[in-house]
Motif scaffolding. Sequence first.
Motif, mmCIF file in Angstrom:
data_model
loop_
_atom_site.group_PDB
_atom_site.id
_atom_site.type_symbol
_atom_site.label_atom_id
_atom_site.label_comp_id
_atom_site.label_asym_id
_atom_site.label_seq_id
_atom_site.Cartn_x
_atom_site.Cartn_y
_atom_site.Cartn_z
ATOM 1 N N GLY A 148 15.111 -20.376 -1.512
ATOM 2 C CA GLY A 148 15.579 -20.778 -2.160
ATOM 3 C C GLY A 148 15.866 -21.755 -3.417
ATOM 4 O O GLY A 148 16.287 -21.799 -4.343
ATOM 5 N N SER A 149 14.486 -22.903 -2.578
ATOM 6 C CA SER A 149 14.565 -23.714 -3.686
ATOM 7 C C SER A 149 13.440 -23.610 -5.212
ATOM 8 O O SER A 149 13.428 -21.755 -5.415
ATOM 9 N N VAL A 150 13.821 -24.299 -5.881
ATOM 10 C CA VAL A 150 12.985 -24.544 -7.348
ATOM 11 C C VAL A 150 11.876 -24.220 -6.905
ATOM 12 O O VAL A 150 10.959 -23.339 -7.435
ATOM 13 N N SER A 151 11.115 -24.853 -6.256
ATOM 14 C CA SER A 151 9.169 -25.308 -5.836
ATOM 15 C C SER A 151 9.275 -23.784 -4.327
ATOM 16 O O SER A 151 7.701 -23.332 -5.025
ATOM 17 N N HIS A 152 10.204 -22.903 -3.705
ATOM 18 C CA HIS A 152 9.910 -21.955 -3.521
ATOM 19 C C HIS A 152 10.076 -20.501 -4.301
ATOM 20 O O HIS A 152 9.038 -19.885 -4.241
ATOM 21 N N ALA A 153 10.952 -20.616 -5.147
ATOM 22 C CA ALA A 153 11.112 -19.259 -6.130
ATOM 23 C C ALA A 153 9.499 -19.562 -6.762
ATOM 24 O O ALA A 153 8.993 -18.434 -7.457
ATOM 25 N N SER A 154 9.281 -20.652 -7.557
ATOM 26 C CA SER A 154 8.234 -20.780 -8.686
ATOM 27 C C SER A 154 7.173 -20.180 -8.382
ATOM 28 O O SER A 154 6.456 -19.760 -8.957
ATOM 29 N N CYS A 155 6.852 -20.982 -6.959
ATOM 30 C CA CYS A 155 5.135 -20.829 -6.444
ATOM 31 C C CYS A 155 5.545 -18.975 -5.337
ATOM 32 O O CYS A 155 4.533 -18.470 -5.612
ATOM 33 N N GLU A 156 6.576 -18.783 -5.562
ATOM 34 C CA GLU A 156 6.391 -17.160 -5.335
ATOM 35 C C GLU A 156 5.971 -16.267 -6.297
ATOM 36 O O GLU A 156 4.911 -15.310 -6.446
ATOM 37 N N LEU A 157 6.934 -17.097 -7.596
ATOM 38 C CA LEU A 157 5.814 -16.395 -9.021
ATOM 39 C C LEU A 157 5.059 -16.371 -8.787
ATOM 40 O O LEU A 157 3.968 -15.418 -9.318
ATOM 41 N N LEU A 158 3.742 -17.470 -8.502
ATOM 42 C CA LEU A 158 2.759 -17.764 -8.845
ATOM 43 C C LEU A 158 1.695 -16.948 -7.813
ATOM 44 O O LEU A 158 1.006 -16.400 -8.841
ATOM 45 N N ASN A 159 2.471 -17.154 -6.977
ATOM 46 C CA ASN A 159 1.419 -16.211 -5.349
ATOM 47 C C ASN A 159 1.736 -15.082 -5.848
ATOM 48 O O ASN A 159 0.523 -13.858 -5.971
ATOM 49 N N SER A 160 2.492 -14.379 -6.518
ATOM 50 C CA SER A 160 2.752 -12.432 -6.295
ATOM 51 C C SER A 160 1.930 -12.217 -8.026
ATOM 52 O O SER A 160 1.247 -11.104 -7.960
ATOM 53 N N ILE A 161 1.631 -13.437 -8.302
ATOM 54 C CA ILE A 161 0.540 -12.541 -9.998
ATOM 55 C C ILE A 161 -0.527 -12.885 -9.587
ATOM 56 O O ILE A 161 -1.536 -12.202 -9.530
ATOM 57 N N LEU A 230 -3.986 -18.633 -16.915
ATOM 58 C CA LEU A 230 -3.272 -18.628 -16.520
ATOM 59 C C LEU A 230 -2.181 -17.942 -17.772
ATOM 60 O O LEU A 230 -0.509 -18.437 -16.622
ATOM 61 N N PRO A 231 -1.358 -17.840 -18.168
ATOM 62 C CA PRO A 231 -0.448 -18.077 -19.400
ATOM 63 C C PRO A 231 0.615 -16.510 -18.036
ATOM 64 O O PRO A 231 1.560 -16.569 -18.899
ATOM 65 N N ALA A 232 0.214 -15.765 -17.676
ATOM 66 C CA ALA A 232 1.452 -14.996 -16.715
ATOM 67 C C ALA A 232 2.495 -15.682 -16.285
ATOM 68 O O ALA A 232 3.306 -15.911 -16.056
ATOM 69 N N PHE A 233 1.806 -16.878 -15.853
ATOM 70 C CA PHE A 233 2.706 -18.138 -15.061
ATOM 71 C C PHE A 233 3.433 -18.770 -15.883
ATOM 72 O O PHE A 233 2.631 -20.144 -16.628
ATOM 73 N N GLN A 234 5.222 -18.563 -16.267
ATOM 74 C CA GLN A 234 5.652 -19.038 -17.570
ATOM 75 C C GLN A 234 7.061 -19.507 -16.651
ATOM 76 O O GLN A 234 7.845 -18.779 -15.630
ATOM 77 N N ALA A 235 6.913 -21.275 -16.264
ATOM 78 C CA ALA A 235 8.312 -21.149 -15.695
ATOM 79 C C ALA A 235 9.026 -22.967 -16.062
ATOM 80 O O ALA A 235 8.404 -23.664 -15.631
ATOM 81 N N GLN A 236 10.133 -22.390 -16.280
ATOM 82 C CA GLN A 236 11.394 -24.027 -16.825
ATOM 83 C C GLN A 236 11.964 -24.166 -15.955
ATOM 84 O O GLN A 236 13.266 -23.264 -15.718
ATOM 85 N N ALA A 299 19.782 -12.571 -13.333
ATOM 86 C CA ALA A 299 18.991 -11.401 -14.404
ATOM 87 C C ALA A 299 17.778 -11.603 -14.043
ATOM 88 O O ALA A 299 16.883 -10.385 -13.512
ATOM 89 N N LYS A 300 17.363 -12.600 -14.140
ATOM 90 C CA LYS A 300 16.050 -13.282 -14.942
ATOM 91 C C LYS A 300 14.799 -12.774 -13.218
ATOM 92 O O LYS A 300 14.146 -12.627 -13.034
ATOM 93 N N TRP A 301 15.229 -13.527 -12.069
ATOM 94 C CA TRP A 301 14.729 -14.078 -11.055
ATOM 95 C C TRP A 301 15.096 -12.511 -10.167
ATOM 96 O O TRP A 301 14.322 -12.449 -8.635
ATOM 97 N N THR A 302 16.160 -12.095 -9.917
ATOM 98 C CA THR A 302 16.495 -10.804 -8.941
ATOM 99 C C THR A 302 15.203 -9.483 -8.894
ATOM 100 O O THR A 302 14.718 -9.191 -7.761
ATOM 101 N N PRO A 303 14.592 -9.112 -10.233
ATOM 102 C CA PRO A 303 13.177 -8.133 -10.252
ATOM 103 C C PRO A 303 11.933 -9.182 -8.897
ATOM 104 O O PRO A 303 11.782 -8.531 -8.751
#
Length: 309
Positions: A148-161, A230-236, A299-303
């Motif tokens: 649930g932390s930022v580092s976890h959620a943003s790396c989940e996105l990276l790892n899924s990409i 790696l343009p698909a990985f965008q996170a702020q 709304a953005k992170w839920t899916p």
Amino acid sequence: LGAFAVPASAQNYPTRTITMIVPFAAGGPTDVISRIVTAHMAQTLGQSIVIENVVGAGGTTATTRAARAANDGYTLITGHMGTHAASVPLYPKLAYHPEKDFEPVALLAGTPILILARKDFPPKDLKEFVAYVKANAEKVNAAHAGIGSVSHASCELLNSILDVKPVGVPFNGTGPAMNALVAGQVDYMCDQIVNAVPQINAGTIKAYAVATPERNPSLPNVPTTTEAGLPAFQAQAWNAVFAPKGTSPAIIATLNAAAIKALDDENVRKRLLELGSVIPAPANRTPEALATLVKNEIAKWTPVLKPAS
Ligand code: MLT
């Protein structure tokens, strides 16, 4: 009633020390941003603001405590993209709801995400990093600050990409996670820029890319993920102050004004900018703008994020 309905406690507010809960370890990005801004807010308000670091469960332990605190303006929390958005899909039984249990006070800073690694991690650039973690998916590990932390959620996105599932190594914040990265005890991490600039400049860690459309002025030599392939990985991410639901509008207005004054202070701005933060534009500093941000971010992170198994 009308204008005379403001309770005496709100009219005089604040008359004593305010506690700002920080849901992660001292020295990490949320702690650093909170300390920079609240030191100035305390001068404006004429009362001390004491930072209380309450760690655990990716920031959700502290956020639950803040949601249940008295709504008198004396207990606040610096929440962020994790505690007030990503945690919603990750924890189906979350004990609070970011929108229903909090009054938004003020956005403090945007914090671009960087892909970082220990100094001696073999890949030299982002393309090599992608190939390496795919080829060594069973062996590599990624530090984070809890589910649930930022580092976890943003790396989940990276790892899924990247379609990889590295071993996650949780810490109580990315302050301690960064220490482990510097010590070479973990392989990589997706972290907020505030935590990384001093280490990158000291040459103690590697930075592969910043996940924003533009390079960050504090790190002119670090390419964007788009430049690096790696343009698909965008996170702020972002950090913001919240009060328990039902805190009076007068108190929220007082706190918001103090936060805005801090964000306009030359020294506060200098310190936040040196660490790569994005200072919110005036239109994004109102409680209403923060409420919209929280709604949009959920709304953005839920899916993107699946409940932790
Ligand atoms: C921290 O202050 O340690 C961070 O904000 C943790 C995170 O959410 O990654």
